[in-house]
Write a protein that holds these residues in place. Structure first.
Motif, PDB file in Angstrom:
ATOM      1  N   GLN A 337       0.813  -1.219   0.000  1.00 41.43           N
ATOM      2  CA  GLN A 337       0.000   0.000   0.000  1.00 41.43           C
ATOM      3  C   GLN A 337       0.846   1.268   0.000  1.00 41.43           C
ATOM      4  O   GLN A 337       0.491   2.264  -0.610  1.00 41.43           O
ATOM      5  CB  GLN A 337      -0.932  -0.018   1.210  1.00 41.43           C
ATOM      6  N   GLN A 340       3.500   3.660  -3.459  1.00 42.47           N
ATOM      7  CA  GLN A 340       2.919   4.437  -4.545  1.00 42.47           C
ATOM      8  C   GLN A 340       3.991   4.751  -5.587  1.00 42.47           C
ATOM      9  O   GLN A 340       5.165   4.726  -5.295  1.00 42.47           O
ATOM     10  CB  GLN A 340       2.314   5.740  -4.007  1.00 42.47           C
ATOM     11  N   GLU A 366       0.371  -8.569  -7.473  1.00 50.53           N
ATOM     12  CA  GLU A 366      -0.424  -8.455  -6.252  1.00 50.53           C
ATOM     13  C   GLU A 366      -0.280  -7.012  -5.793  1.00 50.53           C
ATOM     14  O   GLU A 366       0.761  -6.619  -5.284  1.00 50.53           O
ATOM     15  CB  GLU A 366       0.109  -9.430  -5.203  1.00 50.53           C
ATOM     16  N   ILE A 367      -1.319  -6.235  -6.016  1.00 50.53           N
ATOM     17  CA  ILE A 367      -1.145  -4.787  -5.924  1.00 50.53           C
ATOM     18  C   ILE A 367      -2.097  -4.140  -4.938  1.00 50.53           C
ATOM     19  O   ILE A 367      -3.310  -4.336  -5.010  1.00 50.53           O
ATOM     20  CB  ILE A 367      -1.278  -4.187  -7.336  1.00 50.53           C
ATOM     21  N   PHE A 368      -1.532  -3.400  -4.013  1.00 44.02           N
ATOM     22  CA  PHE A 368      -2.328  -2.754  -2.974  1.00 44.02           C
ATOM     23  C   PHE A 368      -2.206  -1.245  -2.997  1.00 44.02           C
ATOM     24  O   PHE A 368      -2.799  -0.561  -2.174  1.00 44.02           O
ATOM     25  CB  PHE A 368      -1.911  -3.280  -1.592  1.00 44.02           C
ATOM     26  N   ALA A 369      -1.390  -0.719  -3.898  1.00 43.46           N
ATOM     27  CA  ALA A 369      -1.256   0.744  -3.998  1.00 43.46           C
ATOM     28  C   ALA A 369      -1.909   1.146  -5.310  1.00 43.46           C
ATOM     29  O   ALA A 369      -1.837   0.414  -6.283  1.00 43.46           O
ATOM     30  CB  ALA A 369       0.219   1.129  -4.009  1.00 43.46           C
ATOM     31  N   ASP A 370      -2.548   2.302  -5.330  1.00 43.01           N
ATOM     32  CA  ASP A 370      -3.293   2.621  -6.551  1.00 43.01           C
ATOM     33  C   ASP A 370      -2.508   3.392  -7.584  1.00 43.01           C
ATOM     34  O   ASP A 370      -2.729   3.250  -8.777  1.00 43.01           O
ATOM     35  CB  ASP A 370      -4.599   3.344  -6.217  1.00 43.01           C
ATOM     36  N   ASP A 371      -1.560   4.203  -7.128  1.00 48.64           N
ATOM     37  CA  ASP A 371      -0.877   5.058  -8.094  1.00 48.64           C
ATOM     38  C   ASP A 371       0.335   4.325  -8.654  1.00 48.64           C
ATOM     39  O   ASP A 371       1.476   4.667  -8.369  1.00 48.64           O
ATOM     40  CB  ASP A 371      -0.466   6.368  -7.428  1.00 48.64           C
ATOM     41  N   VAL A 372       0.067   3.289  -9.447  1.00 47.48           N
ATOM     42  CA  VAL A 372       1.148   2.458  -9.940  1.00 47.48           C
ATOM     43  C   VAL A 372       0.979   2.203 -11.427  1.00 47.48           C
ATOM     44  O   VAL A 372      -0.098   2.365 -11.974  1.00 47.48           O
ATOM     45  CB  VAL A 372       1.178   1.094  -9.220  1.00 47.48           C
TER      46      VAL A 372
ATOM     47  N   ALA B 411      -5.688  -5.182  -6.308  1.00 44.32           N
ATOM     48  CA  ALA B 411      -5.980  -5.827  -7.589  1.00 44.32           C
ATOM     49  C   ALA B 411      -4.877  -6.834  -7.847  1.00 44.32           C
ATOM     50  O   ALA B 411      -3.695  -6.509  -7.730  1.00 44.32           O
ATOM     51  CB  ALA B 411      -6.013  -4.804  -8.709  1.00 44.32           C
ATOM     52  N   HIS B 412      -5.265  -8.039  -8.153  1.00 46.14           N
ATOM     53  CA  HIS B 412      -4.280  -9.109  -8.274  1.00 46.14           C
ATOM     54  C   HIS B 412      -4.498  -9.890  -9.557  1.00 46.14           C
ATOM     55  O   HIS B 412      -5.627 -10.053 -10.001  1.00 46.14           O
ATOM     56  CB  HIS B 412      -4.379 -10.034  -7.067  1.00 46.14           C
TER      57      HIS B 412
END
Lengths: 438, 490, 254
Positions: A337, A340, A366-372, B411-412
């Protein structure tokens, strides 16, 4: 809920458990505790099998039939005959034979200022500050190969680069297996690159053709802020051998890390790479090329953990599969998270030459940060017929056309190796592999 | 305040509670005793007046189920389900499926509220379907309450009826195909479904027939504490074509409700089945209370050469979605497609994707998946593409894109790509990003407010999939996307 | 009353330690007037356009902007648009999957809604677009494609002018509209802009080069450097700049 009931132990697990009964006590209580914990974890979990997600395609319970006796030191003259020792004449070479440093063949004199190299056994016996970093980076979950290495490796190399030191001459650690009887060797190395330092590290693996030995190597890299580290690996173990290796990277702020794995050897090879991005604005690139034939099986598995903002990661893996070889690529990019502005891209491409070859790709995000900005891609297929046709229409025979296209295919990955001598050594290996296809 | 932050706040503040299908219809219903045992299975089978072979089939499934463990590999978490604390059968008391006038007016009213006309004359007038004729099978809790246009369809030779009726009237077809795509032992939820399914739709399109209208089923969970276990079986005989639409809603309740459906599709040589879903089960409230557990097994078998199965799904509802509509590409030159939009918001958890199993020669598949995560939700794409040894010339193209709205969601992407044939050509690409600040600024400079701008950009993001839906569904889906993401808009 | 009144505007980019880009800029624009703002790269021309449109990356630290008697800086981006501020972007943004037609309609109706006006009926809208698009050489195919997706540089600029023609703003800000245009495209775009000149509409034309001003003839020309207007004059000033370059202003300010 209820714990999984462990099935009956395989002969290999039983054998390894036996070897884990007497652990080395060298290196003080912390190291001893690490070994104990690793041994215990192996007792509890054993070898991974296909239901263990990380080893889904490399079922060690099946692939590792037996535990071999621990290797014993080899005579110097016998070790000297191995060819990968000559990877590139410009390198500072350290030879590790059967898991033990061979000082007679190692270039330990006249170290540049800021460079320190010590055999691990010596560091464990005499104490070394760097040892405090050994075992510092632990993967999130049980990893059998690493656990066995932690418990059983007693030698390897400890390299330290002082803050700001620019070490122009790469250090090459040549892992060699020598002898007539199959044995298991374990080596553990640690490379600590101080803040702002620049260093190139190479390691190679080889052993007697036809000998079914086992190699388990683990190398930890601690990369300081603004440091620059290049790693080049050449794995050309015997086609009957089992090769397990683990690479762990702990990366600081604004660092640059590039690691390249080249694999043409071993019957079964598994390389697991863990990278923990712990400082902002670092750039990492993990690339690889694998050329496999016969019934070879090679698995490259990566875990990239973006914990902080602003890092960039790039992965490019190329696999060429001939005959009934099997290639595996698993790559997982985790973006926490806090991470970023992460920019992560991963690509795995496989070229299938052999009718019975297999490729398994599992790229994960596996993504928990949005600004990527993250992405991955995977392709798998035969050589493009149109390209082949084009080359043949220009008069190039089929085999040569294939070779050219394969070279171009792996070349894209090999080109990312910065050191010229090492890059050329890899290109030569690829050419030789292709020439041997006949 | 930065635009993105604002959008994030907008999304965060969405009222998941505004779920507009959250009403409950008060009708008298008949239920099986609570809990699950052989007796429950016998009760359901008896209620359906089933032949002995069907009961045996169910009992075998039930026995098998008792030996199985609930799967835990998906990226979802939920409190353990007490399978003994559920009703496995609930039916409106009035006799159903006789004539439209026998249906409880309350149920008719319910479907009207949902926009599904059960009276054929309403449908002919174009109510809710934009003028196109669509035959509807309406499943209310455990039973099918109405099937429209049966006669017109039967003139074309198309059988479209509740599966409970098909078991009695077309046992030879049911026996031949039921469980032939999703075996009784396939997985925990499918096996449970095999034991206790109560109704669902049955479709058979005979050789060479192009089904004269879209077929559709509307599933409605109404009763409290009731699991819904519908079973759908669609067979397209050689050269046949059918397009089937499925919609789902449920009342708003504090407890979680279980929905474990099985859908089996069989496409024989040269046949084509297009299966579209708009899944809008109640997602639970913004704190994750209540909502449907949607554990569904959907699989299509391209059994004949040159057959084609295409799945399109728009998933906006359910507290948990566990769903992988798949294609087994058995026939030579067969084709499979999967187009998906999965939107999660609030505390929703989605683990969805597809499997494309290439067995025949020159088979091809295409996967386009668009995941959108907002709020505190987790949205996972999980997929398998595999080519077996004999799948010479297999082709796959996969594109999975994920969009994140806000920094509390995840999102995965977990694809498995396995090739055992050297001539197979697989291409996979995936991206994850957020809506760009530049796009938002541009849209807002033209006068759109943050919610409108977000909805517009998201609709653009999912367009490739929306295009695959039949017109009426696409319009509904587009609205649903706005509603799921924005609260006040739409 | 002036349509736009910028008074001693100071602004910086990003955060507290951001670089100050506008350093006391003042400008008054009346309805019907066309103002050209010229200046070397980095003088703050584009920043001015972004600040007027309300882009988040900038922070106004001092000064005021009044638009049609109201405080523009207090308004949200889309509110400004509805009030009649239109920015033709130097680099128009792509919005994949959203057809240009859909986008235009969504924008027009959103603005009308905010102004309390009724939505435009579909036939009226289609007629309007068809007519305006025709003048700008924009075909149906472009209108069906995603906003700016796969458009050439010239097509993007024409599409911006089409949006302007449909949305009928009070203030048009043209940010380097001539960049990337060949002479033919420049003509088409300029004609499109000129067609929109009217006694109650004002324009700010931001450009580096004088050539655009041969086609869109301004009433006033301002030279901007280092975040300020350093000289103002009539259209002849542009010709002088073309002949002598910006060097003298850059030295003056240094």
């Amino acid at each position: 809920m209820n714990a999984e009931i462990r099935p009956i132990r395989t002969p290999a697990e039983q054998g390894l458990s036996g070897e884990l009964k007497a652990l080395s006590r060298a290196g003080g209580p912390r190291i001893a505790a690490l070994r104990e914990a690793a041994a215990q974890a192996f007792h509890d979990n054993g070898l991974p099998h296909r239901r263990v997600e990380e080893w889904k395609y490399t079922d060690l319970r099946t692939l590792m039939r037996e535990a071999l006796p621990l290797a014993t030191p080899a005579p110097v003259a016998q070790v000297e005959a191995h060819q990968s020792l000559l990877l590139d004449t410009g390198l500072r070479r350290i030879v590790v034979a059967n898991g033990v440093v061979v000082p007679e063949l190692s270039d330990l004199a006249d170290l540049e200022p800021g460079l320190s190299i010590l055999p691990l056994a010596q560091a464990l016996a005499g104490g070394s500050e760097a040892l405090a970093r050994l075992g510092a980076l632990q993967p999130g979950r049980y990893d059998a190969a690493l656990a066995l290495n932690t418990a059983l490796a007693t030698d390897g190399v400890v390299i330290e680069i002082a803050e700001g030191a620019q070490i122009a001459r790469p250090v090459h650690v040549a892992h060699v297996v020598s002898g007539q009887r199959p044995a298991a060797s374990f080596a553990r190395s640690l490379v600590v690159v101080g803040a702002g330092a620049h260093f190139t590290y190479a390691e190679s693996f080889e052993g007697p053709a036809g000998l079914a030995y086992q190699v388990n190597s683990a190398t930890e890299f601690v990369v300081g802020d603004e440091a620059h580290l290049d790693v080049v690996r050449l794995q050309e173990d015997s086609a009957s051998a089992l090769h397990l290796s683990t690479l762990l990277f702990e990366i600081g702020r604004a660092a640059k890390v590039h690691a390249f794995s080249f694999g043409i050897g071993a019957g079964v090879a598994r390389t697991t790479l863990y990278a923990s991005l712990e400082g902002e604005d670092s750039q990492v690139g993990f690339n690889g090329a694998f050329l496999l034939k016969g019934r070879q099986h090679a698995d490259a598995t990566l875990f990239l953990d973006h914990q902080v903002p602003g890092c960039e990661s790039r992965e490019l893996f190329k696999t060429v599969l001939d005959d009934s070889a099997r290639g595996v690529f698993q790559g997982k990019i985790v973006v926490r998270q806090a991470a970023q502005k992460t920019d992560g891209r991963m690509m795995s491409r496989a070229l299938v030459l052999g009718d019975d070859a297999e490729m398994d790709n599992k790229p994960e995000l596996e993504i928990f940060a949005d600004d990527v900005q993250c992405g991955h891609g995977a392709t798998c297929g035969a050589i493009d017929d149109d390209l082949l046709f084009y080359l043949r229409a220009r008069g190039i025979p089929l085999k040569d056309a294939q070779s050219l296209l394969v070279q171009a295919f792996v070349g894209e990955a090999i080109e990312t190796v910065e050191h010229e001598g090492l890059r050329e050594a890899l290109v030569e290996r690829a050419e030789a592999w292709l020439a041997a296809r006949g | 305040m930065p635009a993105v932050q604002e959008t994030v706040d907008q999304v965060r503040s969405i009222d998941v509670d505004q779920y507009k299908y959250g009403f409950f219809t008060d009708i008298e219903s008949e239920k099986a005793p609570k809990g699950l045992s052989e007796d429950t299975v016998r009760f359901i089978s008896a209620k359906k007046d089933e032949p002995e072979w069907m009961l045996e089939w169910r009992l075998e499934a039930f026995r098998r189920w008792q030996t199985m463990r609930e799967p835990d590999w998906a990226r979802v978490s939920y409190p353990p389900i007490n399978y003994q604390d559920l009703y496995y059968y609930s039916a409106p008391k009035r006799p159903s499926q006789l004539s439209i006038d026998d249906i409880d007016p309350e149920i008719l009213a319910t479907y009207e509220k949902l926009g599904i006309p059960l009276r054929e004359r309403d449908a002919l007038l174009g109510i809710a379907s934009g003028g196109t004729k669509v035959a509807v099978d309406a499943v209310f809790d455990s039973v099918s309450v109405a099937t429209t246009f049966k006669e017109e369809l039967s003139k074309a030779g198309v059988i479209f009826m509740p599966i409970s009726e098909a078991i009695r009237e077309h046992p030879e077809l049911v026996k031949k195909y039921l469980g032939s795509v999703v075996p009784v032992t396939d997985n925990y939820f499918a096996t449970l479904n095999s034991a206790v399914f109560s109704d669902g739709s049955f479709v058979y399109v005979p050789k060479g027939v192009r089904c004269p209208m879209e077929l559709s089923t509307y599933f409605r969970i109404n009763e409290r504490n009731t699991g819904q276990f519908e079973r759908t079986l669609i067979i397209a005989d050689e050269g046949a074509y059918v397009s089937y639409l499925e919609g789902c809603t449920a009342p708003q309740r504090d407890e979680n409700q279980l929905h474990a459906a099985v859908v089996e599709l069989v496409a024989l040589a040269d046949a084509e089945i297009k299966y579209s879903t708009v899944q809008n089960w109640y997602p639970g409230d913004k704190d994750g209370k209540g909502g449907i557990f949607n554990f569904v097994t959907k699989r299509g078998d391209c059994r004949g050469d040159r057959s084609k199965i295409s799945w399109t799904q728009v998933e906006t509802g359910s507290a948990i979605t566990w769903k992988y509509p798949s294609c087994i590409l058995r026939g030579d030159n067969s084709q499979g497609e999967f187009y998906s939009i999965a939107i999660s918001n609030g505390r929703q958890q989605v683990d969805s994707g597809t499997k494309m199993i290439h067995l025949g020669k020159n088979t091809s598949s295409r996967i386009i998946s668009k995941g959108i995560a907002a709020g505190r939700s987790d949205n996972t794409y999980r997929g398998l593409v595999s080519a077996h040894r004999k799948a010479t010339g297999a082709r796959n193209f996969t594109n999975c894109d994920s969009l994140l709205i806000g920094d509390k969601c995840g999102a995965h992407t977990v694809p498995y790509i396995e090739s055992k044939n050297s001539s197979a050509q697989f291409e996979h690409e995936a991206t994850t990003s957020k809506i760009s600040d530049d796009q938002l600024f541009y849209c807002r400079q033209r006068g759109l407010d943050p919610e409108e701008a977000t909805a517009l950009i998201v609709n653009g993001f999912v367009k490739d999939v929306l295009q695959q839906l039949p017109m009426e569904f696409a319009v509904e889906a587009q609205k649903l996307i706005s509603v799921s993401l924005e609260g006040s808009v739409g | 009353m002036a349509l736009l009144d910028i008074d001693n505007l100071h602004a910086r980019i990003g955060g507290d330690h951001g670089k100050e880009i506008l350093k006391g800029l003042s400008l008054t624009v009346n309805p019907g007037e066309v103002h050209a703002i010229m200046g070397p790269n980095g003088s703050g021309k584009s920043t001015l356009s972004y600040i007027l449109a309300g882009k988040d990356d900038y922070e106004v630290t001092d000064g005021a902007v009044t638009f049609d008697g109201e405080n523009l800086l207090d308004m949200e981006i889309d509110e400004r648009a509805a009030k009649g501020v239109f920015l033709a972007f130097q680099y128009p943004i792509e919005v994949p999957g959203v057809a240009t037609m859909t986008f235009l309609r969504a924008a027009l109706n959103a603005q009308r809604k905010k102004r309390g006006e009724a939505e435009v009926s579909t036939p009226d809208f289609l007629r309007l677009v068809k007519e305006r698009a025709g003048h700008l050489g924009i075909n149906q195919d472009m209108l069906r494609r995603g906003v700016n997706v796969g458009f050439s540089g010239g097509e993007k600029k024409r599409a911006e002018i089409l949006q302007m023609a449909i949305l009928q703003p009070k203030l048009c800000i043209l940010d380097e509209t001539d960049s990337g245009l060949d002479i033919d495209a420049l003509k088409v775009v300029s004609e499109g802009v000129n067609a929109l000149r009217s006694p109650d509409r004002a324009m700010i034309v931001i450009t580096h080069y004088q050539r655009l001003l041969n086609h869109i003839v301004p009433d006033f020309v301002h030279v901007m450097n280092k975040g300020r207007i350093v000289r103002s004059g009539g259209k002849e000033l542009a010709l002088e700049l073309e002949a002598n370059g910006y060097a003298e202003y850059q030295q003056d300010a240094a």
